[in-house]
Design a protein around this motif. Structure first.
Motif, short mmCIF file in Angstrom:
data_model
loop_
_atom_site.label_atom_id
_atom_site.label_comp_id
_atom_site.label_asym_id
_atom_site.label_seq_id
_atom_site.Cartn_x
_atom_site.Cartn_y
_atom_site.Cartn_z
N ALA A 1 45.13 26.01 34.43
CA ALA A 1 44.60 24.72 34.90
C ALA A 1 43.37 24.28 34.12
CB ALA A 1 44.31 24.79 36.40
N PRO A 2 42.30 25.12 34.03
CA PRO A 2 41.14 24.69 33.25
C PRO A 2 41.36 24.65 31.75
CG PRO A 2 40.84 26.93 34.06
CD PRO A 2 42.06 26.39 34.72
N THR B 1 48.21 30.85 36.76
CA THR B 1 47.97 29.52 37.33
C THR B 1 46.49 29.22 37.39
OG1 THR B 1 48.10 30.50 39.55
CG2 THR B 1 50.10 29.49 38.69
#
Length: 234
Positions: free
Chosen positions: A231-232, A227
């Motif tokens: 995200a990035p 996670t």
């Protein structure tokens, strides 16, 4: 020679050799930092990273194949209970990480170091931009955390627990796990890794509370890393 912890009698010769190689390679790669993922953005060097991290996981799996097979059988046999343990473990890890984050923030504010980032976080941030997701996600999201669980929970808690109480083994292995994320022996780094140390202690507590079943802490560790990386990257 590395003593084989958590064994059911005599460990096989192949497993013992794999254990020695696993611990030795882990020390070279992570403690001595002779190979840094962040410094290898592409090309053949990225393939070297995949080979090294994959080798670590393979050696660890061979070294602890009996323990891992037993852990998997226990999860499969009681899937409902396993799901409840995972949920409770995830809540505990999140709570411990948040507590560590709060404590680190208080200490950074008190020492006038507020705003000083952890260098490991900066390195990971650069890695998400410089390294292909096809390399970064398998290594940082899956292989890395699995190797860390084999080292800090399966190996270290067993090793330290031979000479100290279990709670001390959990705390020491968690602190060492936090220190793994330090780039230098400085006060800002020491304070900033407190959340990582608290997370490591929570992983260790879950490992012990589940009957030394590595499946639970490994699953949550992989989930946390994935996670954080997805995200990035996405």
């Amino acid at each position: 020679m590395v003593a084989p912890p958590d064994s059911d009698g005599a460990r096989s010769r192949a497993a013992h050799i794999a254990l020695v190689l696993f611990v030795g390679l882990y020390i070279v790669v992570f403690l001595l930092k002779l190979l840094s993922l962040a410094e290898i953005p592409s090309g053949d060097s990225a393939l070297v990273n995949v080979a090294v991290y994959g080798t670590l996981l393979l050696l660890g799996a061979v070294a602890f194949h009996r323990e891992l097979a037993r852990a998997i059988r226990r999860v499969v046999a009681r899937r409902g209970r396993a799901a409840l343990i995972l949920i409770a473990g995830l809540i505990g890890v999140i709570a411990a990480t948040m507590l560590g984050g709060w404590l680190a923030a208080v200490l950074l504010e008190a020492t006038g170091l507020w705003g000083t980032p952890l260098q490991n976080d900066l390195i990971i941030g650069r890695a998400t931009k410089a390294i292909s997701p096809f390399v970064l996600i398998p290594i940082g999201g899956v292989i890395g955390p699995l190797a860390e669980e084999l080292m800090f929970r399966q190996f270290l808690i067993g090793l330290i627990g031979r000479r100290a109480p279990t709670w001390a083994a959990v705390v020491v292995s968690g602190i060492l796990f936090g220190m793994l994320h330090m780039s230098a022996l400085t006060l800002p780094e020491a304070i900033n890794v407190i959340p990582h140390a608290c997370t490591g202690i929570a992983f260790g507590a879950l490992y012990v509370a589940s009957g030394r079943n590595l499946c639970y802490s490994s699953t949550i560790h992989v989930f946390n890393n994935l996670t954080g990386l997805l995200a990035p990257v996405l």
